[in-house]
Design a protein around this motif. Structure first.
Motif, PDB file in Angstrom:
ATOM      1  N   ARG A   1       0.836  -1.201   0.000  1.00  0.00           N
ATOM      2  CA  ARG A   1       0.000   0.000   0.000  1.00  0.00           C
ATOM      3  C   ARG A   1       0.875   1.258   0.000  1.00  0.00           C
ATOM      4  NH1 ARG A   1      -4.084   2.242   4.662  1.00  0.00           N
ATOM      5  NH2 ARG A   1      -4.783   4.047   3.485  1.00  0.00           N
ATOM      6  N   MET A   2       1.882   1.293   0.848  1.00  0.00           N
ATOM      7  CA  MET A   2       2.777   2.441   0.929  1.00  0.00           C
ATOM      8  C   MET A   2       3.446   2.677  -0.427  1.00  0.00           C
ATOM      9  SD  MET A   2       6.179   2.875   3.307  1.00  0.00           S
ATOM     10  CE  MET A   2       6.992   1.536   2.460  1.00  0.00           C
ATOM     11  N   TYR A   3       3.893   1.613  -1.063  1.00  0.00           N
ATOM     12  CA  TYR A   3       4.536   1.739  -2.369  1.00  0.00           C
ATOM     13  C   TYR A   3       3.539   2.221  -3.420  1.00  0.00           C
ATOM     14  CZ  TYR A   3       7.412   0.653  -6.395  1.00  0.00           C
ATOM     15  OH  TYR A   3       8.123   0.751  -7.564  1.00  0.00           O
ATOM     16  N   ALA A   4       2.340   1.654  -3.433  1.00  0.00           N
ATOM     17  CA  ALA A   4       1.326   2.033  -4.419  1.00  0.00           C
ATOM     18  C   ALA A   4       0.886   3.483  -4.261  1.00  0.00           C
ATOM     19  CB  ALA A   4       0.124   1.092  -4.318  1.00  0.00           C
ATOM     20  N   ASN A   5       0.904   4.000  -3.043  1.00  0.00           N
ATOM     21  CA  ASN A   5       0.513   5.393  -2.804  1.00  0.00           C
ATOM     22  C   ASN A   5       1.406   6.391  -3.539  1.00  0.00           C
ATOM     23  OD1 ASN A   5      -1.788   5.104  -1.256  1.00  0.00           O
ATOM     24  ND2 ASN A   5      -0.671   5.066   0.680  1.00  0.00           N
ATOM     25  N   ARG A   6       2.600   5.978  -3.928  1.00  0.00           N
ATOM     26  CA  ARG A   6       3.480   6.858  -4.698  1.00  0.00           C
ATOM     27  C   ARG A   6       2.890   7.177  -6.072  1.00  0.00           C
ATOM     28  NH1 ARG A   6       9.372   4.010  -3.889  1.00  0.00           N
ATOM     29  NH2 ARG A   6       9.503   4.254  -1.631  1.00  0.00           N
ATOM     30  N   PHE A   7       2.005   6.301  -6.558  1.00  0.00           N
ATOM     31  CA  PHE A   7       1.493   6.414  -7.920  1.00  0.00           C
ATOM     32  C   PHE A   7       0.040   6.855  -7.987  1.00  0.00           C
ATOM     33  CE2 PHE A   7       4.873   3.278  -7.728  1.00  0.00           C
ATOM     34  CZ  PHE A   7       5.771   3.827  -8.635  1.00  0.00           C
ATOM     35  N   GLY A   8      -0.673   6.800  -6.887  1.00  0.00           N
ATOM     36  CA  GLY A   8      -2.065   7.202  -6.848  1.00  0.00           C
ATOM     37  C   GLY A   8      -2.707   6.727  -5.557  1.00  0.00           C
ATOM     38  N   LYS A   9      -3.940   7.160  -5.329  1.00  0.00           N
ATOM     39  CA  LYS A   9      -4.598   6.866  -4.052  1.00  0.00           C
ATOM     40  C   LYS A   9      -5.700   5.819  -4.158  1.00  0.00           C
ATOM     41  CE  LYS A   9      -2.088   9.710  -1.790  1.00  0.00           C
ATOM     42  NZ  LYS A   9      -1.003   9.185  -0.997  1.00  0.00           N
ATOM     43  N   LYS A  10      -6.223   5.560  -5.340  1.00  0.00           N
ATOM     44  CA  LYS A  10      -7.267   4.544  -5.508  1.00  0.00           C
ATOM     45  C   LYS A  10      -6.635   3.316  -6.143  1.00  0.00           C
ATOM     46  CE  LYS A  10     -10.975   7.881  -5.953  1.00  0.00           C
ATOM     47  NZ  LYS A  10     -11.889   7.599  -4.892  1.00  0.00           N
ATOM     48  N   HIS A  11      -6.564   2.239  -5.372  1.00  0.00           N
ATOM     49  CA  HIS A  11      -5.818   1.058  -5.779  1.00  0.00           C
ATOM     50  C   HIS A  11      -6.753  -0.079  -6.195  1.00  0.00           C
ATOM     51  CE1 HIS A  11      -2.708   2.623  -2.650  1.00  0.00           C
ATOM     52  NE2 HIS A  11      -2.773   3.398  -3.720  1.00  0.00           N
ATOM     53  N   LEU A  12      -6.413  -0.730  -7.277  1.00  0.00           N
ATOM     54  CA  LEU A  12      -7.108  -1.934  -7.726  1.00  0.00           C
ATOM     55  C   LEU A  12      -6.112  -3.078  -7.698  1.00  0.00           C
ATOM     56  CD1 LEU A  12      -9.333  -3.624  -9.099  1.00  0.00           C
ATOM     57  CD2 LEU A  12      -8.421  -2.827 -11.283  1.00  0.00           C
ATOM     58  N   TYR A  13      -6.448  -4.125  -6.955  1.00  0.00           N
ATOM     59  CA  TYR A  13      -5.616  -5.321  -6.889  1.00  0.00           C
ATOM     60  C   TYR A  13      -6.284  -6.426  -7.693  1.00  0.00           C
ATOM     61  CZ  TYR A  13      -3.122  -3.186  -2.994  1.00  0.00           C
ATOM     62  OH  TYR A  13      -2.375  -2.341  -2.213  1.00  0.00           O
ATOM     63  N   ILE A  14      -5.520  -7.040  -8.580  1.00  0.00           N
ATOM     64  CA  ILE A  14      -5.959  -8.246  -9.265  1.00  0.00           C
ATOM     65  C   ILE A  14      -5.178  -9.376  -8.605  1.00  0.00           C
ATOM     66  CG2 ILE A  14      -6.150  -9.456 -11.454  1.00  0.00           C
ATOM     67  CD1 ILE A  14      -6.091  -6.675 -12.810  1.00  0.00           C
ATOM     68  N   VAL A  15      -5.907 -10.255  -7.914  1.00  0.00           N
ATOM     69  CA  VAL A  15      -5.298 -11.226  -7.004  1.00  0.00           C
ATOM     70  C   VAL A  15      -5.523 -12.640  -7.520  1.00  0.00           C
ATOM     71  CG1 VAL A  15      -5.252 -12.028  -4.605  1.00  0.00           C
ATOM     72  CG2 VAL A  15      -5.863  -9.649  -5.100  1.00  0.00           C
ATOM     73  N   ASP A  16      -4.458 -13.454  -7.519  1.00  0.00           N
ATOM     74  CA  ASP A  16      -4.621 -14.881  -7.799  1.00  0.00           C
ATOM     75  C   ASP A  16      -5.631 -15.449  -6.819  1.00  0.00           C
ATOM     76  OD1 ASP A  16      -2.936 -15.419  -9.945  1.00  0.00           O
ATOM     77  OD2 ASP A  16      -1.203 -15.837  -8.680  1.00  0.00           O
ATOM     78  N   ASP A  17      -6.553 -16.257  -7.310  1.00  0.00           N
ATOM     79  CA  ASP A  17      -7.609 -16.764  -6.427  1.00  0.00           C
ATOM     80  C   ASP A  17      -7.053 -17.538  -5.241  1.00  0.00           C
ATOM     81  OD1 ASP A  17      -6.854 -18.887  -8.092  1.00  0.00           O
ATOM     82  OD2 ASP A  17      -8.877 -19.721  -8.171  1.00  0.00           O
ATOM     83  N   PHE A  18      -5.947 -18.255  -5.418  1.00  0.00           N
ATOM     84  CA  PHE A  18      -5.405 -19.038  -4.300  1.00  0.00           C
ATOM     85  C   PHE A  18      -4.637 -18.174  -3.297  1.00  0.00           C
ATOM     86  CE2 PHE A  18      -2.133 -19.172  -7.554  1.00  0.00           C
ATOM     87  CZ  PHE A  18      -0.964 -18.965  -6.851  1.00  0.00           C
ATOM     88  N   LEU A  19      -4.440 -16.887  -3.595  1.00  0.00           N
ATOM     89  CA  LEU A  19      -3.751 -15.996  -2.668  1.00  0.00           C
ATOM     90  C   LEU A  19      -4.680 -15.008  -1.970  1.00  0.00           C
ATOM     91  CD1 LEU A  19      -0.526 -15.120  -4.688  1.00  0.00           C
ATOM     92  CD2 LEU A  19      -0.732 -16.614  -2.703  1.00  0.00           C
ATOM     93  N   MET A  20      -5.986 -15.098  -2.219  1.00  0.00           N
ATOM     94  CA  MET A  20      -6.910 -14.114  -1.647  1.00  0.00           C
ATOM     95  C   MET A  20      -6.888 -14.133  -0.126  1.00  0.00           C
ATOM     96  SD  MET A  20      -8.748 -11.551  -2.145  1.00  0.00           S
ATOM     97  CE  MET A  20      -9.480 -11.323  -3.732  1.00  0.00           C
ATOM     98  N   LYS A  21      -6.760 -15.292   0.487  1.00  0.00           N
ATOM     99  CA  LYS A  21      -6.712 -15.348   1.955  1.00  0.00           C
ATOM    100  C   LYS A  21      -5.494 -14.572   2.463  1.00  0.00           C
ATOM    101  CE  LYS A  21      -6.655 -18.330   5.938  1.00  0.00           C
ATOM    102  NZ  LYS A  21      -6.033 -19.474   6.530  1.00  0.00           N
ATOM    103  N   MET A  22      -4.345 -14.800   1.856  1.00  0.00           N
ATOM    104  CA  MET A  22      -3.140 -14.080   2.265  1.00  0.00           C
ATOM    105  C   MET A  22      -3.302 -12.586   1.990  1.00  0.00           C
ATOM    106  SD  MET A  22       0.801 -13.745   0.945  1.00  0.00           S
ATOM    107  CE  MET A  22       1.029 -15.326   0.312  1.00  0.00           C
ATOM    108  N   PHE A  23      -3.894 -12.231   0.860  1.00  0.00           N
ATOM    109  CA  PHE A  23      -4.127 -10.825   0.546  1.00  0.00           C
ATOM    110  C   PHE A  23      -4.950 -10.170   1.652  1.00  0.00           C
ATOM    111  CE2 PHE A  23      -6.855  -7.502  -1.063  1.00  0.00           C
ATOM    112  CZ  PHE A  23      -5.939  -6.634  -1.643  1.00  0.00           C
ATOM    113  N   ASN A  24      -6.029 -10.822   2.058  1.00  0.00           N
ATOM    114  CA  ASN A  24      -6.890 -10.261   3.111  1.00  0.00           C
ATOM    115  C   ASN A  24      -6.151 -10.124   4.434  1.00  0.00           C
ATOM    116  OD1 ASN A  24      -9.174  -9.850   1.520  1.00  0.00           O
ATOM    117  ND2 ASN A  24      -9.829 -11.961   1.789  1.00  0.00           N
ATOM    118  N   GLU A  25      -5.288 -11.092   4.742  1.00  0.00           N
ATOM    119  CA  GLU A  25      -4.568 -11.074   6.015  1.00  0.00           C
ATOM    120  C   GLU A  25      -3.407 -10.079   6.038  1.00  0.00           C
ATOM    121  OE1 GLU A  25      -3.368 -15.150   6.386  1.00  0.00           O
ATOM    122  OE2 GLU A  25      -5.350 -15.795   7.083  1.00  0.00           O
TER     123      GLU A  25
END
Length: 95
Positions: A21-45
């Motif tokens: 998030r900190m890194y992405a904020n350098r480029f803009g404030k509204k972030h869209l993540y395209i997440v591998d379905d098997f990594l969604m749990k880790m993404f949420n955590e």
């Protein structure tokens, strides 16, 4: 002739998911993540919890093959974003 396309920025390493998030904020404030379905749990955590104070992100899953129709389906789920982040492997980044 050889043509090769790649993301504008590529980040990987230990504990990078907690800092994305900190890194992405350098480029803009509204972030869209395209997440591998098997990594969604880790993404949420690891990533989604860093947005607990704001709702300026969206996460969609991608599973399947890269095709024009699958890319169009993914794009139809997206709201307006300043930054698009692929979270996962090659196919997710290809989208």
């Amino acid at each position: 002739m050889r043509i090769w396309g790649s993301p504008g920025h590529y980040v990987q390493g230990n504990n990078v998911s907690e800092k994305v998030r900190m890194y992405a904020n350098r480029f803009g404030k509204k972030h869209l993540y395209i997440v591998d379905d098997f990594l969604m749990k880790m993404f949420n955590e690891k990533v989604a919890i860093t947005y607990a104070d704001e709702n300026d992100f969206q996460a969609i899953t991608f599973a399947g093959i890269i095709s024009h129709s699958n890319i169009a389906k993914a794009a139809s789920k997206c709201n307006k974003a300043d930054v698009v982040i692929g979270f996962g492997g090659g196919k997710t980044i290809d989208v």
